[in-house]
Each structure stands twice: as structure tokens, then as C-alpha cells.
Design a protein around this motif. Structure first.
Motif, PDB file in Angstrom:
ATOM      1  N   SER A 241       0.828  -1.203   0.000  1.00  0.00           N
ATOM      2  CA  SER A 241       0.000   0.000   0.000  1.00  0.00           C
ATOM      3  C   SER A 241       0.862   1.251   0.000  1.00  0.00           C
ATOM      4  N   LYS A 242       1.898   1.255   0.817  1.00  0.00           N
ATOM      5  CA  LYS A 242       2.785   2.425   0.865  1.00  0.00           C
ATOM      6  C   LYS A 242       3.530   2.606  -0.447  1.00  0.00           C
ATOM      7  N   LEU A 243       3.952   1.503  -1.050  1.00  0.00           N
ATOM      8  CA  LEU A 243       4.663   1.588  -2.325  1.00  0.00           C
ATOM      9  C   LEU A 243       3.764   2.192  -3.398  1.00  0.00           C
ATOM     10  N   ARG A 244       2.533   1.722  -3.464  1.00  0.00           N
ATOM     11  CA  ARG A 244       1.601   2.237  -4.460  1.00  0.00           C
ATOM     12  C   ARG A 244       1.266   3.705  -4.220  1.00  0.00           C
ATOM     13  N   HIS A 245       1.083   4.055  -2.972  1.00  0.00           N
ATOM     14  CA  HIS A 245       0.569   5.387  -2.659  1.00  0.00           C
ATOM     15  C   HIS A 245       1.629   6.475  -2.774  1.00  0.00           C
ATOM     16  N   TYR A 246       2.845   6.206  -2.338  1.00  0.00           N
ATOM     17  CA  TYR A 246       3.840   7.273  -2.210  1.00  0.00           C
ATOM     18  C   TYR A 246       4.851   7.354  -3.353  1.00  0.00           C
ATOM     19  N   SER A 247       4.950   6.333  -4.171  1.00  0.00           N
ATOM     20  CA  SER A 247       5.981   6.331  -5.209  1.00  0.00           C
ATOM     21  C   SER A 247       5.742   7.413  -6.254  1.00  0.00           C
ATOM     22  N   ARG A 248       6.776   8.158  -6.587  1.00  0.00           N
ATOM     23  CA  ARG A 248       6.831   9.130  -7.676  1.00  0.00           C
ATOM     24  C   ARG A 248       5.774  10.223  -7.593  1.00  0.00           C
ATOM     25  N   LEU A 249       5.420  10.619  -6.375  1.00  0.00           N
ATOM     26  CA  LEU A 249       4.492  11.740  -6.219  1.00  0.00           C
ATOM     27  C   LEU A 249       5.079  13.027  -6.789  1.00  0.00           C
ATOM     28  N   GLY A 250       6.379  13.182  -6.649  1.00  0.00           N
ATOM     29  CA  GLY A 250       7.024  14.392  -7.133  1.00  0.00           C
ATOM     30  C   GLY A 250       7.044  14.523  -8.633  1.00  0.00           C
ATOM     31  N   ALA A 251       6.857  13.406  -9.351  1.00  0.00           N
ATOM     32  CA  ALA A 251       6.888  13.436 -10.816  1.00  0.00           C
ATOM     33  C   ALA A 251       5.518  13.695 -11.435  1.00  0.00           C
ATOM     34  N   MET A 252       4.459  13.596 -10.642  1.00  0.00           N
ATOM     35  CA  MET A 252       3.112  13.562 -11.198  1.00  0.00           C
ATOM     36  C   MET A 252       2.714  14.861 -11.894  1.00  0.00           C
ATOM     37  N   ALA A 253       2.959  16.001 -11.297  1.00  0.00           N
ATOM     38  CA  ALA A 253       2.513  17.265 -11.889  1.00  0.00           C
ATOM     39  C   ALA A 253       3.123  17.476 -13.265  1.00  0.00           C
ATOM     40  N   GLY A 254       4.406  17.207 -13.400  1.00  0.00           N
ATOM     41  CA  GLY A 254       5.066  17.368 -14.693  1.00  0.00           C
ATOM     42  C   GLY A 254       4.517  16.416 -15.737  1.00  0.00           C
ATOM     43  N   LYS A 255       4.239  15.177 -15.343  1.00  0.00           N
ATOM     44  CA  LYS A 255       3.679  14.210 -16.286  1.00  0.00           C
ATOM     45  C   LYS A 255       2.279  14.634 -16.734  1.00  0.00           C
ATOM     46  N   LEU A 256       1.520  15.201 -15.814  1.00  0.00           N
ATOM     47  CA  LEU A 256       0.191  15.677 -16.170  1.00  0.00           C
ATOM     48  C   LEU A 256       0.259  16.818 -17.173  1.00  0.00           C
ATOM     49  N   GLU A 257       1.186  17.741 -16.963  1.00  0.00           N
ATOM     50  CA  GLU A 257       1.341  18.859 -17.886  1.00  0.00           C
ATOM     51  C   GLU A 257       1.646  18.359 -19.301  1.00  0.00           C
ATOM     52  N   THR A 258       2.511  17.362 -19.407  1.00  0.00           N
ATOM     53  CA  THR A 258       2.852  16.800 -20.717  1.00  0.00           C
ATOM     54  C   THR A 258       1.651  16.112 -21.343  1.00  0.00           C
ATOM     55  N   LEU A 259       0.917  15.345 -20.555  1.00  0.00           N
ATOM     56  CA  LEU A 259      -0.262  14.637 -21.049  1.00  0.00           C
ATOM     57  C   LEU A 259      -1.311  15.626 -21.553  1.00  0.00           C
ATOM     58  N   ILE A 260      -1.572  16.658 -20.771  1.00  0.00           N
ATOM     59  CA  ILE A 260      -2.595  17.636 -21.131  1.00  0.00           C
ATOM     60  C   ILE A 260      -2.225  18.347 -22.427  1.00  0.00           C
ATOM     61  N   ALA A 261      -0.961  18.695 -22.562  1.00  0.00           N
ATOM     62  CA  ALA A 261      -0.516  19.431 -23.748  1.00  0.00           C
ATOM     63  C   ALA A 261      -0.563  18.588 -25.020  1.00  0.00           C
ATOM     64  N   GLY A 262      -0.507  17.283 -24.889  1.00  0.00           N
ATOM     65  CA  GLY A 262      -0.382  16.421 -26.066  1.00  0.00           C
ATOM     66  C   GLY A 262      -1.677  15.920 -26.667  1.00  0.00           C
ATOM     67  N   HIS A 263      -2.832  16.197 -26.006  1.00  0.00           N
ATOM     68  CA  HIS A 263      -4.104  15.659 -26.487  1.00  0.00           C
ATOM     69  C   HIS A 263      -5.223  16.661 -26.214  1.00  0.00           C
ATOM     70  N   GLN A 264      -6.393  16.386 -26.776  1.00  0.00           N
ATOM     71  CA  GLN A 264      -7.566  17.221 -26.540  1.00  0.00           C
ATOM     72  C   GLN A 264      -8.346  16.670 -25.350  1.00  0.00           C
ATOM     73  N   TRP A 265      -8.771  17.566 -24.430  1.00  0.00           N
ATOM     74  CA  TRP A 265      -9.435  17.128 -23.209  1.00  0.00           C
ATOM     75  C   TRP A 265     -10.716  17.913 -22.957  1.00  0.00           C
ATOM     76  N   GLY A 266     -11.668  17.268 -22.292  1.00  0.00           N
ATOM     77  CA  GLY A 266     -12.909  17.935 -21.937  1.00  0.00           C
ATOM     78  C   GLY A 266     -13.568  17.268 -20.741  1.00  0.00           C
ATOM     79  N   ARG A 267     -14.784  17.703 -20.451  1.00  0.00           N
ATOM     80  CA  ARG A 267     -15.551  17.225 -19.301  1.00  0.00           C
ATOM     81  C   ARG A 267     -16.233  15.895 -19.608  1.00  0.00           C
ATOM     82  N   MET A 268     -16.449  15.119 -18.557  1.00  0.00           N
ATOM     83  CA  MET A 268     -17.098  13.824 -18.722  1.00  0.00           C
ATOM     84  C   MET A 268     -18.529  13.955 -19.220  1.00  0.00           C
ATOM     85  N   ASP A 269     -19.277  14.974 -18.770  1.00  0.00           N
ATOM     86  CA  ASP A 269     -20.663  15.083 -19.209  1.00  0.00           C
ATOM     87  C   ASP A 269     -20.751  15.319 -20.712  1.00  0.00           C
TER      88      ASP A 269
END
Length: 285
Positions: A241-269
Motif C-alpha cells: 500500500s505504501k509503495l503504491r501510494h507514495y511512489s513518484r508523487l514528485g513526478a506527477m505534476a510534470g507528467k500531467l502537464e505533458t499529457l494535457i498538452a499532447g491531447h484534446q481534453w474535456g468534461r465527462m458530461d
């Protein structure tokens, strides 16, 4: 270009399935709350990326932080339900589930001023054990659910469920939109959350491209606590549980920025409405 669904499961660091047998619900109010600050960081990240998203939010959070829910709505995002306090659906009976989603919906609508029409089960816990869950959602007037993970996993999964949007209740308008899957060395994993954090970003990028190549939207999710490397550590939780929860938290924001920039995104509704129209068209052929 196909518009994909960007979604956030709004819960605090101590409300996750990994710690449900370690941290008692009755102790939650005495713990350090970080959900408001972390969700504000997510809002800033989305604003910088010029995207709108759906925030599947616990009623428990909405009751304590109504101003946060208003900020989400005022920024143009969808407020949807994640249930009341992260109880997995298969731990409830049908009427308990009805009460849970009703309590959450009221808190979310009171705080946001929006009608709540979408739902995501905590830990994707609608599966073969809960044949009544979609029926209850349909009876309560929900337009869509995104509660199914068609994988095998030790915490969740309905591995033989459809991979694309489907109508789970005959004759009802409710549409289920499963989370998108990615492939990593022959294993299927969900697109988002811990797998996105832990695996190379290209695993998710490929999954998004594959869905779009098939003219389907990809459904991506994550949690506000995943961009918070400074959150408290639960020392007595199981190692996995600790391995899953805490690993690479520091990398997440940067990965999200790259993901968002590379594709089209919108709301679920918005995606749900398009997918429902597609299903109706296919049925009419």
C-alpha cells in the motif's frame, strides 16, 4: 481530433482504498486535511493548460469545503459525485447505496449550484457483485457513470465488462463509460492514477492514441493527493500500500502537464452525451 475525458477523483490522502484498513473513518476529522490546497493546485494546472475537466468529489469533502466546490464550478468544470465517504459499492446494499449517493449529491449540489448528473464509484467498485448499482443510478436520474474498470486487479476490476461505453440498464438512458486501459508488457492496466504515476508516460500516451485512432475518447483519471509529495506518511500501512501510494508523487505534476498538452481534453458530461448519441445511432442502423 477526438476529445478525451479528463477527470479528478477528489478525496484526501487518508481516504484512499490503500489505507481503508489502517485509518479509521472516525479519525478522519482529526487528521491533517490537504484536499483543498491540492485541488486548488489541480485547478491552477488545468487553467494553465486551458482545459476543462470533471471533478468526481466525495460528499464528505463538499460538506467541509463548500467554497472549494464553488471554485471548481465557477472555473467551468463539472462537479460530479464520488459517493459520500469512499465506501466501496460492493460493501453496501442497494438501499444503502441509494442513501449514500443521495447524501453526496445534496452536498455537492448545495455547494456548487450545479445539477449533479455523473457518478464514479470509489475504487471502480461497480462490478459483478453489484448488479443493482446501475439500476439505482438510473432510478435516481444520473445521466452517466464512469465506475467500471474492465481489468483484473487485487483492489478492483470487472475484467469481462465492455471496454467502450455501454448502456448497463435495458430501457434506461444511463450510460456507463469504463476507464480506458493501457498495455504494459502484456498486462492491461488502467489509464491514470498510480499506473500513470509509476509507469513511463508513453504507456498512457499510446493508450490515448489507440482510443482516438478508433474514434473513441480516452477516459483518464487521477487524484489531487497524487501531486502532493509532502503529504503525511502512514508508517503502519502494508508495504504494498505504501509503495503504491507514495511512489513518484514528485513526478506527477510534470507528467500531467505533458499529457494535457499532447491531447484534446474535456468534461465527462460532454463525452457522455457524445457517446450516448453514438450508441443511439449505432442501435438505429
Amino acid at each position: 481530433m477526438v476529445v478525451n475525458a479528463l477527470s479528478v477523483d477528489v478525496e484526501d490522502w487518508f481516504q484512499v482504498g490503500a489505507f481503508e484498513n489502517t485509518i479509521r473513518r472516525e479519525d478522519w476529522d482529526g487528521l491533517e486535511h490537504r484536499v483543498e490546497a491540492n485541488t486548488d493546485k489541480v485547478l491552477a494546472l488545468f487553467d494553465a493548460g486551458g482545459v476543462k475537466a470533471t471533478f468526481f468529489t466525495l460528499g464528505w469533502v463538499a460538506e467541509r469545503y463548500p467554497a472549494l466546490i464553488r471554485r471548481i464550478a465557477e472555473a467551468g468544470h463539472e462537479v460530479a459525485s464520488h459517493g459520500w465517504d469512499h465506501a466501496r459499492v460492493f460493501t453496501l446494499g442497494a438501499e444503502e447505496f441509494r442513501a449514500d449517493i443521495g447524501r453526496a449529491r445534496k452536498a455537492l449540489e448545495d455547494a456548487s449550484g450545479q445539477k449533479v448528473t455523473g457518478y464514479r464509484a470509489p475504487s471502480f467498485s461497480i462490478d459483478r457483485r453489484t448488479p443493482w448499482a446501475h439500476e439505482v443510478l438510473a432510478e435516481e436520474g444520473y445521466a452517466y457513470s464512469s465506475s467500471v474498470a474492465p481489468v483484473k486487479h487485487d483492489h478492483y476490476g470487472w475484467h469481462d465488462a465492455p471496454r467502450a461505453a455501454f448502456w448497463p440498464v435495458p430501457g434506461a438512458d444511463l450510460i456507463e463509460i469504463p476507464i480506458t486501459l493501457a498495455s504494459f508488457f502484456g498486462r492491461e492496466v488502467t489509464t491514470g492514477g498510480g499506473f500513470f504515476r509509476l509507469l513511463p508516460g508513453e504507456v498512457t500516451y499510446r493508450a490515448v492514441r489507440a482510443a482516438n485512432d478508433a474514434a473513441r475518447p480516452a477516459i483518464f483519471y487521477f487524484h489531487p493527493w497524487e501531486i502532493d509529495p509532502g503529504q503525511p506518511r502512514v508508517q503502519d500501512a502494508p508495504f504494498k500500500s505504501k509503495l503504491r501510494h507514495y511512489s513518484r508523487l514528485g513526478a506527477m505534476a510534470g507528467k500531467l502537464e505533458t499529457l494535457i498538452a499532447g491531447h484534446q481534453w474535456g468534461r465527462m458530461d460532454e463525452i457522455a452525451a457524445r457517446e450516448a448519441a453514438r450508441l443511439k445511432t449505432e442501435k438505429a442502423k
